[in-house]
Motif scaffolding. Structure first.
Motif, PDB file in Angstrom:
ATOM      1  N   PHE A 117       5.059  20.809  26.443  1.00 10.93           N
ATOM      2  CA  PHE A 117       6.033  20.414  27.458  1.00 10.93           C
ATOM      3  C   PHE A 117       7.183  19.695  26.756  1.00 10.93           C
ATOM      4  O   PHE A 117       7.004  19.053  25.719  1.00 10.93           O
ATOM      5  N   TRP A 118       8.377  19.732  27.364  1.00 11.24           N
ATOM      6  CA  TRP A 118       9.565  19.243  26.665  1.00 11.24           C
ATOM      7  C   TRP A 118       9.477  17.765  26.299  1.00 11.24           C
ATOM      8  O   TRP A 118       9.946  17.350  25.237  1.00 11.24           O
ATOM      9  N   TRP A 119       8.876  16.959  27.157  1.00 11.66           N
ATOM     10  CA  TRP A 119       8.811  15.519  26.872  1.00 11.66           C
ATOM     11  C   TRP A 119       7.887  15.230  25.680  1.00 11.66           C
ATOM     12  O   TRP A 119       8.115  14.286  24.940  1.00 11.66           O
ATOM     13  N   ASP A 120       6.859  16.060  25.492  1.00 13.67           N
ATOM     14  CA  ASP A 120       5.999  15.893  24.322  1.00 13.67           C
ATOM     15  C   ASP A 120       6.714  16.341  23.046  1.00 13.67           C
ATOM     16  O   ASP A 120       6.589  15.714  21.992  1.00 13.67           O
ATOM     17  N   ILE A 126      11.759  12.956  17.933  1.00 13.42           N
ATOM     18  CA  ILE A 126      12.444  11.668  17.739  1.00 13.42           C
ATOM     19  C   ILE A 126      11.552  10.624  17.083  1.00 13.42           C
ATOM     20  O   ILE A 126      12.002   9.865  16.211  1.00 13.42           O
ATOM     21  N   LEU A 127      10.293  10.563  17.455  1.00  9.22           N
ATOM     22  CA  LEU A 127       9.436   9.473  16.996  1.00  9.22           C
ATOM     23  C   LEU A 127       8.557   9.825  15.806  1.00  9.22           C
ATOM     24  O   LEU A 127       8.050   8.918  15.126  1.00  9.22           O
ATOM     25  N   GLU A 128       8.360  11.110  15.526  1.00  4.51           N
ATOM     26  CA  GLU A 128       7.421  11.478  14.463  1.00  4.51           C
ATOM     27  C   GLU A 128       8.069  12.166  13.267  1.00  4.51           C
ATOM     28  O   GLU A 128       7.465  12.203  12.189  1.00  4.51           O
ATOM     29  N   THR A 129       9.250  12.749  13.430  1.00  9.43           N
ATOM     30  CA  THR A 129       9.904  13.394  12.297  1.00  9.43           C
ATOM     31  C   THR A 129      10.218  12.343  11.230  1.00  9.43           C
ATOM     32  O   THR A 129      10.896  11.349  11.524  1.00  9.43           O
ATOM     33  N   PRO A 130       9.737  12.518   9.990  1.00 11.96           N
ATOM     34  CA  PRO A 130       9.901  11.466   8.968  1.00 11.96           C
ATOM     35  C   PRO A 130      11.354  11.098   8.681  1.00 11.96           C
ATOM     36  O   PRO A 130      11.676   9.920   8.522  1.00 11.96           O
ATOM     37  N   LYS A 131      12.220  12.104   8.629  1.00  5.90           N
ATOM     38  CA  LYS A 131      13.623  11.838   8.327  1.00  5.90           C
ATOM     39  C   LYS A 131      14.516  12.620   9.270  1.00  5.90           C
ATOM     40  O   LYS A 131      14.396  13.838   9.390  1.00  5.90           O
ATOM     41  N   TYR A 158       5.755   0.698   8.650  1.00  7.80           N
ATOM     42  CA  TYR A 158       5.680  -0.450   9.565  1.00  7.80           C
ATOM     43  C   TYR A 158       6.241  -0.084  10.941  1.00  7.80           C
ATOM     44  O   TYR A 158       5.626  -0.363  11.975  1.00  7.80           O
ATOM     45  N   LYS A 159       7.394   0.573  10.945  1.00  2.66           N
ATOM     46  CA  LYS A 159       7.996   0.931  12.231  1.00  2.66           C
ATOM     47  C   LYS A 159       7.259   2.092  12.901  1.00  2.66           C
ATOM     48  O   LYS A 159       7.252   2.191  14.137  1.00  2.66           O
ATOM     49  N   GLN A 160       6.616   2.941  12.107  1.00  5.51           N
ATOM     50  CA  GLN A 160       5.758   3.962  12.697  1.00  5.51           C
ATOM     51  C   GLN A 160       4.637   3.315  13.507  1.00  5.51           C
ATOM     52  O   GLN A 160       4.302   3.775  14.608  1.00  5.51           O
ATOM     53  N   GLU A 161       4.070   2.249  12.962  1.00  8.23           N
ATOM     54  CA  GLU A 161       2.998   1.549  13.673  1.00  8.23           C
ATOM     55  C   GLU A 161       3.527   0.882  14.939  1.00  8.23           C
ATOM     56  O   GLU A 161       2.840   0.864  15.969  1.00  8.23           O
ATOM     57  N   LEU A 162       4.732   0.340  14.886  1.00  6.85           N
ATOM     58  CA  LEU A 162       5.336  -0.239  16.087  1.00  6.85           C
ATOM     59  C   LEU A 162       5.519   0.825  17.164  1.00  6.85           C
ATOM     60  O   LEU A 162       5.271   0.574  18.351  1.00  6.85           O
ATOM     61  N   GLN A 163       5.940   2.005  16.754  1.00  2.00           N
ATOM     62  CA  GLN A 163       6.172   3.081  17.721  1.00  2.00           C
ATOM     63  C   GLN A 163       4.875   3.577  18.346  1.00  2.00           C
ATOM     64  O   GLN A 163       4.850   3.959  19.520  1.00  2.00           O
ATOM     65  N   CYS A 177      13.131   4.596  19.223  1.00  2.00           N
ATOM     66  CA  CYS A 177      12.629   4.409  20.590  1.00  2.00           C
ATOM     67  C   CYS A 177      13.788   4.303  21.580  1.00  2.00           C
ATOM     68  O   CYS A 177      13.715   4.859  22.685  1.00  2.00           O
ATOM     69  N   THR A 178      14.845   3.619  21.179  1.00  2.00           N
ATOM     70  CA  THR A 178      16.030   3.532  22.037  1.00  2.00           C
ATOM     71  C   THR A 178      16.643   4.908  22.257  1.00  2.00           C
ATOM     72  O   THR A 178      16.991   5.270  23.386  1.00  2.00           O
ATOM     73  N   LEU A 179      16.764   5.690  21.186  1.00  2.00           N
ATOM     74  CA  LEU A 179      17.302   7.042  21.307  1.00  2.00           C
ATOM     75  C   LEU A 179      16.413   7.900  22.201  1.00  2.00           C
ATOM     76  O   LEU A 179      16.911   8.643  23.058  1.00  2.00           O
ATOM     77  N   TYR A 180      15.116   7.779  22.003  1.00  2.00           N
ATOM     78  CA  TYR A 180      14.171   8.556  22.820  1.00  2.00           C
ATOM     79  C   TYR A 180      14.375   8.272  24.309  1.00  2.00           C
ATOM     80  O   TYR A 180      14.459   9.206  25.127  1.00  2.00           O
ATOM     81  N   LEU A 181      14.466   7.007  24.666  1.00  2.00           N
ATOM     82  CA  LEU A 181      14.665   6.644  26.070  1.00  2.00           C
ATOM     83  C   LEU A 181      16.000   7.152  26.603  1.00  2.00           C
ATOM     84  O   LEU A 181      16.072   7.678  27.725  1.00  2.00           O
ATOM     85  N   ASN A 182      17.048   7.010  25.805  1.00  2.00           N
ATOM     86  CA  ASN A 182      18.370   7.477  26.233  1.00  2.00           C
ATOM     87  C   ASN A 182      18.377   8.983  26.477  1.00  2.00           C
ATOM     88  O   ASN A 182      18.929   9.468  27.477  1.00  2.00           O
TER      89      ASN A 182
END
Length: 340
Positions: A117-120, A126-131, A158-163, A177-182
């Motif tokens: 699904f598109w949201w997944d 946005i959140l898992e692509t390394p670069k 560190y930020k991966q763990e935060l996400q 995370c901000t980009l993802y929400l936007n």
């Protein structure tokens, strides 16, 4: 003066409520910003509690209680949205183990698709692509949007763990995370063709013209749905054809989404489809009129409200179930069941 037993029973029944539970996925996942997944272990605890201490009913029985404005004590209905494959692979065996009824709301366009699904997929991009590239330009419904990173285009461990710990109700801990929400807020109101164009732009942005495969978050196949339907305790409802946020669409688009979804599901299951869950909980007066014209019995929202004597049959609230253990789940049930 003491009330008679019959009068007391009448008063008690008048104040009774029913609650509808909204599940999405039964899976162990590492990233779950919308709290859609419940672990198999916790889900089995939920079902055990429900079957032991509550009156779990099918949607037709719920409709009967709502129509007569007479709710049985501790009435609960279980629903699943979207049609994730783990509903078949994981939820089905657990539900069958305890002979527990459930309803599945299906967006028919995605059946048999080998893509998430598109949201997944958005979560993965946005959140898992390394670069990621440092800038993103998107054309969305005729308007250009420019986004950029100062720090997080390359994501640290560190930020991966935060996400992984982040939920959308929390402040975003990273730029990603901000980009993802936007992006989610911009994309959710779009019609499916426009949303598809945006997803294509995002794939090209990361240098991948094909869909990212998230094996665990795929939708069910036709065969899996048909096998699920073999159990008479499992019923099916509509979730629009393409999981469209109905409240943002003109009436003709809404009608096509609802009518086509109904036709396709009735063809698959060879039975009447009489209920709908509005994707994202989005609907308006046009939606209600279309649902009424289609002679549906029940319409479900995402508002966390118990059913009572004033509940409209096309605006039934549901409580989203998160990954709580059995003890916490039981506390929530008691709280929700006493809503008036």
């Amino acid at each position: 003066m003491n009330l008679s037993n019959s009068m007391q029973r009448f008063i008690n029944s008048f104040h009774r409520t029913a609650i509808v539970l909204m599940y999405h996925r039964i899976a162990d996942v590492s990233l779950d910003p919308w709290s859609l997944a419940v672990s198999p272990t916790n889900f089995e605890q939920h079902v055990q509690i429900l079957m032991k201490k509550y009156h779990v009913v099918s949607l037709p029985e719920l409709n009967k209680q709502l129509s007569t404005r007479s709710f049985h004590k501790k009435t609960v209905a279980i629903t699943f949205d979207d049609g994730y494959r783990d509903n078949y692979l994981v939820a089905k065996p657990i539900l069958e183990k305890y002979s527990c009824p459930a309803a599945f709301f299906i967006s028919s366009y995605f059946i048999n698709k080998k893509n998430p699904f598109w949201w997944d997929e958005l979560t993965t991009i946005i959140l898992e692509t390394p670069k990621l590239p440092q800038q993103l330009t998107l054309e969305i419904d005729g308007t250009s949007f420019l986004f950029g990173f100062q720090n997080d285009h390359v994501i640290s461990k560190y930020k991966q763990e935060l996400q992984k710990k982040w939920k959308t109700r929390m402040p975003p801990p990273t730029e990603r995370c901000t980009l993802y929400l936007n992006l989610w807020q911009l994309m959710r109101p779009l019609s499916f063709p426009k949303l598809t164009l945006v997803m294509n732009q995002l794939r090209k942005w990361i240098g991948d013209d094909t869909r990212i495969h998230c094996e665990g978050s795929l939708p069910m196949s036709y065969i899996e749905l048909e096998t699920l339907a073999d159990n008479p305790k499992f019923l099916f409802g509509m979730h629009t054809m393409t999981h469209t946020a109905l409240g943002f669409q003109p009436a003709d688009v809404q009608e096509e989404e609802i009518v086509e979804n109904k036709v396709q599901l009735q063809h698959i299951f060879r039975r009447d489809i009489t209920s709908i869950a509005y994707p994202y909980g989005s609907y308006n007066n046009d939606t209600i009129e279309i649902v009424k014209n289609q002679k549906l019995a029940l319409g479900f929202t995402t508002k966390g409200k118990a059913l009572n004597n004033k509940t409209h049959c096309y605006e039934i609230g549901r409580f989203q179930i998160k990954d709580n253990n059995g003890t916490d789940f039981q506390k929530l049930l008691k709280k929700w069941a006493h809503q008036l």
